[in-house]
Design a protein around this motif. Structure first.
Motif, short mmCIF file in Angstrom:
data_model
loop_
_atom_site.label_atom_id
_atom_site.label_comp_id
_atom_site.label_asym_id
_atom_site.label_seq_id
_atom_site.Cartn_x
_atom_site.Cartn_y
_atom_site.Cartn_z
N CYS B 93 0.69 -1.17 0.21
CA CYS B 93 0.24 0.19 0.14
C CYS B 93 0.92 1.36 -0.01
O CYS B 93 1.72 1.54 0.97
CB CYS B 93 -0.97 -0.03 1.10
SG CYS B 93 -1.53 1.50 1.55
N TYR B 95 0.08 4.36 0.44
CA TYR B 95 -0.28 5.17 1.38
C TYR B 95 0.73 4.78 2.66
O TYR B 95 1.32 5.61 3.15
CB TYR B 95 -1.62 5.30 1.92
CG TYR B 95 -2.78 6.10 1.29
CD1 TYR B 95 -2.37 7.12 0.69
CD2 TYR B 95 -4.15 5.74 1.02
CE1 TYR B 95 -3.46 8.03 0.01
CE2 TYR B 95 -4.95 6.48 0.51
CZ TYR B 95 -4.78 7.92 -0.11
OH TYR B 95 -5.52 8.32 -0.63
N TYR B 141 -9.35 0.16 11.36
CA TYR B 141 -9.35 0.03 9.77
C TYR B 141 -10.65 -0.97 9.40
O TYR B 141 -10.50 -2.09 9.92
CB TYR B 141 -7.94 -0.44 9.26
CG TYR B 141 -7.78 0.37 7.88
CD1 TYR B 141 -6.77 1.47 8.04
CD2 TYR B 141 -8.54 0.16 6.84
CE1 TYR B 141 -6.60 2.32 6.97
CE2 TYR B 141 -8.26 1.11 5.74
CZ TYR B 141 -7.37 2.04 5.76
OH TYR B 141 -7.08 2.55 4.43
N CYS B 144 -9.87 -3.78 5.51
CA CYS B 144 -8.49 -3.80 4.92
C CYS B 144 -7.48 -4.26 5.88
O CYS B 144 -7.16 -3.40 6.56
CB CYS B 144 -8.00 -2.41 4.12
SG CYS B 144 -6.28 -2.95 3.32
N GLY B 147 -4.75 -2.12 6.31
CA GLY B 147 -4.64 -1.11 7.05
C GLY B 147 -4.53 -1.40 8.50
O GLY B 147 -3.67 -0.17 9.24
N CYS B 387 -3.88 -0.71 -3.57
CA CYS B 387 -5.00 -0.74 -2.63
C CYS B 387 -6.14 -2.07 -3.27
O CYS B 387 -6.84 -1.71 -4.01
CB CYS B 387 -5.81 0.49 -2.67
SG CYS B 387 -6.96 0.39 -1.51
N ALA B 389 -7.70 -3.45 -1.30
CA ALA B 389 -9.11 -3.32 -0.72
C ALA B 389 -10.21 -2.68 -1.61
O ALA B 389 -11.53 -3.03 -1.86
CB ALA B 389 -9.12 -2.28 0.61
S1 SF4 Z 1 -7.82 0.22 2.00
FE1 SF4 Z 1 -5.78 -0.94 2.48
S2 SF4 Z 1 -4.57 -0.94 0.85
FE2 SF4 Z 1 -6.18 0.83 0.46
S3 SF4 Z 1 -5.16 2.57 1.23
FE3 SF4 Z 1 -6.20 1.68 2.89
S4 SF4 Z 1 -4.72 0.70 3.87
FE4 SF4 Z 1 -3.89 0.87 1.90
#
Ligand code: SF4
Ligand code: SF4
Lengths: 390, 448
Positions: B93, B95, B141, B144, B147, B387, B389
């Motif tokens: 990821c 981010y 989170y 995901c 996350g 991502c 997710a």
């Molecule tokens: S949903 Fe998961 S993969 Fe997508 S930005 Fe958030 S942490 Fe990262």
């Protein structure tokens, strides 16, 4: 039965898990419940009179599945989607799962869409292991699972049957752990491939039948004296939901590595922990679920009381391994996240390790051979230097 | 397709969006000054749990917002490289990689990871600004696993010394036949489970601040949030007008006030003005792009490196991206469920039905409703490489809108904040192919 014949029986199940489950269903008339790795217990489905089977990545090229999942997913999830699209799971009576690696969730949605007439049920296991409510929540989840199974079979699951299943599964884990002990101590020559098929077949076979075969194998092994081996003692780490390709394991051993131990899911991770045989079975399963992560920490969980890197360093010492090979399934996020922790800890302690990324599509390992050879050379020099220093 | 040959048309962005920039800047300034002002700082990612912190006078760093800010200002590289050096791979990821990279930079600078002596996690002089180290983490989170692990890895990176509180958000899957959007046995159970954890989280916050949790303040913050959420939804719903007065790209740049900006009169005023601008544009027959020929839906997370670029690209194709899963199915969109006297349950509802936490069948029903409301002609599915997710259900979504609504689709690859996954030529050809199909459908007289 000769040792070879016993291994062949295990291998048939490990290599053709769905075929073997189908044959079992036909001859025994039991329901078959599939599940995704890595934490879902099979005991309750067994107690409900079903054959629990952990769904596996297969060796087929991914074809139809391409239309349902992106290529940037781990081989396990892509393969599962592909198998569902090809109708391979149609014979299953249910798929019940509880792990929530984000990639598994993606696969699960597709599997459910492809199997409209099958119960595809999710019993989400809490993945945060050290919260005040972790144990209670895990128990609630197992209770929901039990109720889901009861709804399917149309009657309650007998508590005594659950205890019996727990005993049977414990026995299976104990027998497999005994084989690990023998190998670690050098009292049995069990190759990495053989170990994998022993554990993998346990994930898909009837446990009583598996125990029976394991008993025979142990008896045979105890009859023969292990010939001492020369080579570098290697610890294998990683590879979660999918079993590492046999070709990689063979290649490591061909290069002069002796695999003495592992934390693979198709290995120690699967068999590390037993369930309490007394008391309330759901309490026992919940406890087992949390304990398992302390025995062999899993990077798909968050647990303040577990450190995978320290566990690995200790495990290396216990098994007197000279070096560690990390097998990482390409795109496996939990593993990618945790790897820097391991790398840092190993480098700090001066313990050599080699990272190998594997792929579903990878079928030739020659390209990796040089890297493994070089690594083992380094390991050899380091351990010689250590011996001199000592 | 001759759109490329025509003179370049630009998106007609909402004027009120510029007010958003000020709020965002003020927010970050408050964050950067936190330590100097003696405030505790919480790092978190995912759904908007910030009202919980705000009520306790804690400042918060939202991981995605921070990574997106760096990307939007072309400042993400240093953090991403630092993460890469520590061994975080490119397929993780982006981010998280960017945010964790900031943590790595902090460690590299040899500053104490915990405690108040630690004050800058990002190289000063890069952004010219400073992000304070965490005094606590709260992880909540949805859906995901990446996350949840992102928070865990930060916790480990800071030596396991900074307290962390984990909230487990159940996925809305639906084993039982009574499972419906916002309802059914499992959903109700999940809601109660969430409320229990949110309540425990306020206890955790009390332990950190040493003060009694201020429920009155939470109620007040949530009243602004609820109103802002309602106004935003109303403004967006008005965009079923033709031409649509604003686009998905406008709504993405308007997310901050319903995502991480402090709840207060400012966010309400912002959406009042936004809504007024929408109403005015409708009266003036003014669209979000110069010429609206096609109405599209964006499925997937935003590509922050490319936001302006994409807005103009679609404008140039005369394609108005009218709505999207990211913007329209999250960020206090279920504002009605918030009871100001006891806001936790309504907050839980919004977290549970955020744009990734519904299983595909429930999610698809919501998307279909949106496509109908906004009279969509085609769907762009942004497969964000790192991502999963958001990418997970996209083939099922594409299949459903093709079969049930006859919509042509274009699947394009990109990422949230890692530019290297975006290939413009590929994107162009996919979009053009989709627009061709829309044209073909129009020629044979199939109404969208
Ligand atoms: S949903 Fe998961 S993969 Fe997508 S930005 Fe958030 S942490 Fe990262
Ligand atoms: S844990 Fe890794 S191997 Fe298992 S499903 Fe997730 S990404 Fe794939």
């Amino acid at each position: 039965m000769s040792i070879d014949a016993i291994y062949s029986a295990f291998e048939r199940a490990a290599e053709q898990p769905l075929e073997s489950a189908k044959a079992w269903k036909q001859t025994h008339g039991t329901r078959v419940v599939g599940s995704f790795p890595m934490h879902f217990p099979g005991e309750l489905a067994h107690a409900a009179g079903c054959l629990p089977v952990i769904l596996q990545e297969n060796h087929e090229p991914i074809t139809v599945g391409h239309g349902m999942i992106y290529p940037f997913y781990c081989g396990f999830t892509r393969s599962v989607v592909d198998q569902a699209c090809k109708g391979d799971y149609d014979f299953l009576d249910a798929i019940m799962f509880g792990d929530h690696c984000v990639q598994v969730l993606g696969a699960a949605d597709v599997v459910r869409a492809k199997l409209p007439n099958t119960r595809v049920h999710f019993y989400q296991l809490i993945s945060s292991m050290s919260d005040p409510w972790s144990l209670g929540r895990a128990r609630e989840t197992f209770l929901n699972l039990k109720e889901g199974l009861e709804e399917m079979i149309g009657h309650p699951i007998d508590e005594e049957a659950t205890h019996a299943s727990i005993r049977l599964f414990n026995k299976n884990r104990q027998l497999l752990r005994k084989l690990y002990d023998l190998r670690r101590a050098g009292d049995a020559r069990i190759t990495a491939k053989q170990m994998q098929i022993l554990v993998k077949s346990s994930m898909v076979m009837d446990k009583a039948a598996h125990n029976d075969l394991l008993g025979r194998l142990l008896a045979e092994i105890e009859k023969t004296k292990a010939i001492s081996q020369r080579g570098m003692r290697v610890y294998l780490s990683g590879h979660f939901c999918q079993s590492p390709k046999i070709g990689v394991l063979d290649m490591i051993e061909e290069c002069g590595g002796i695999v003495v131990d592992d934390d693979l899911y198709h290995g120690q991770r699967y068999i590390s922990t037993d369930v309490d045989e007394t008391g309330d079975p759901l309490d026992a399963l919940a406890k087992w679920y949390l304990e398992r992560n302390l025995k062999v920490p899993c990077p798909t969980r968050v647990d303040q009381n577990a450190d995978w890197e320290n566990y690995l360093l200790d495990a290396m010492e216990r098994s007197r391994a000279d070096g560690m090979i990390v097998l990482m399934a390409k795109f496996c996020e939990p593993h990618m996240y945790y790897y820097p922790e391991i790398k840092e800890a190993f480098e700090k302690r001066g313990v050599p390790h080699l990272l190998i990324e594997t792929e579903h599509e990878l079928n030739s390992f020659e390209g990796l051979r040089t890297r493994v050879e070089t690594f083992l050379e380094v390991v050899k020099r380091q351990s010689a230097a250590r011996r001199i220093a000592a | 397709m001759n759109a490329i040959a025509q003179p370049l048309k630009k998106a007609n962005r909402l004027k009120t969006s510029s007010l958003n920039n000020k709020m965002v800047n003020d927010y970050w300034t408050d964050v950067f000054n936190a330590k100097a002002e003696g405030k505790l700082v919480c790092w978190y990612e995912g759904v908007a749990i910030n009202p919980l912190m705000q009520a306790a006078d804690i400042r918060w760093v939202h991981g995605e917002a921070w990574s997106a800010l760096l990307a939007a200002r072309n400042n993400e590289q240093e953090a991403q490289t630092a993460a890469e050096h520590r061994g975080y791979m490119k397929e993780l990821c982006s981010y998280a990689r960017t945010h964790i990279g900031c943590g790595v930079l902090a460690q590299n600078r040899g500053v104490e990871a915990s405690g108040s002596s630690f004050s800058d996690a990002l190289g000063a002089g890069k952004l010219g600004e400073r992000i304070p180290a965490p005094d606590m983490f709260i992880s909540a989170y949805p859906y995901c696993s990446t996350g949840q692990q992102w928070d865990e890895m930060l916790f480990r990176l800071f030596g396991k010394k900074v307290p962390i509180f984990n909230i487990s958000v159940p996925w809305v899957w639906g084993n039982k036949p009574d499972a419906i959007y916002l309802g059914g046995t499992e959903f109700n159970e999940a809601k109660q489970y969430m409320v229990k954890q949110l309540r425990a989280c306020t206890k955790f916050i009390e332990e950190q601040t040493g003060k009694k949790y201020n429920w009155d303040s939470l109620g007040e913050i949530m009243s602004y949030t609820k109103t802002a959420g309602r106004l935003r939804m109303e403004a967006m719903e008005l965009c079923n007008a033709k031409p649509a007065p604003a686009s998905f790209f406008d709504w993405t740049t308007s997310l901050a006030p319903v995502n991480f900006i402090p709840g207060g009169p400012g966010i309400v005023e912002y959406f009042e003005k936004t809504k007024a601008e929408i109403v005015q544009r409708i009266a003036d027959n003014e669209g979000g792009i110069p010429q609206e020929k096609y109405r599209l839906f964006w499925d997937g997370i935003m590509n922050w490196n490319k936001i302006g670029w994409l807005a103009n690209k679609f404008a140039n194709y005369d394609a108005n991206m009218v709505a999207g899963r990211y913007t329209h199915m999250g960020f206090w969109h279920e504002h009605e469920s918030i009871d100001l006297n006891d806001p936790l349950e309504g907050m839980a509802v919004n977290y549970l039905v955020c744009p990734i936490n519904l299983s595909a069948p429930l999610m698809i029903e919501q998307i279909i409703k949106l496509c109908k409301h906004y009279e969509i002609d085609g769907m762009v599915l942004h497969a964000a490489r790192t991502c999963r997710a958001f990418s997970n259900p996209q083939y099922l979504i594409a299949d459903a809108v093709q079969k049930r609504l006859g919509l042509p689709v274009a699947m394009i690859e990109g990422d949230m904040v890692d530019e290297s996954f975006y290939k413009d030529e590929l994107v162009n050809s996919r979009i053009e192919a989709m627009l061709e199909s829309i044209e073909a459908r129009k020629r044979v007289g199939i109404a969208a």
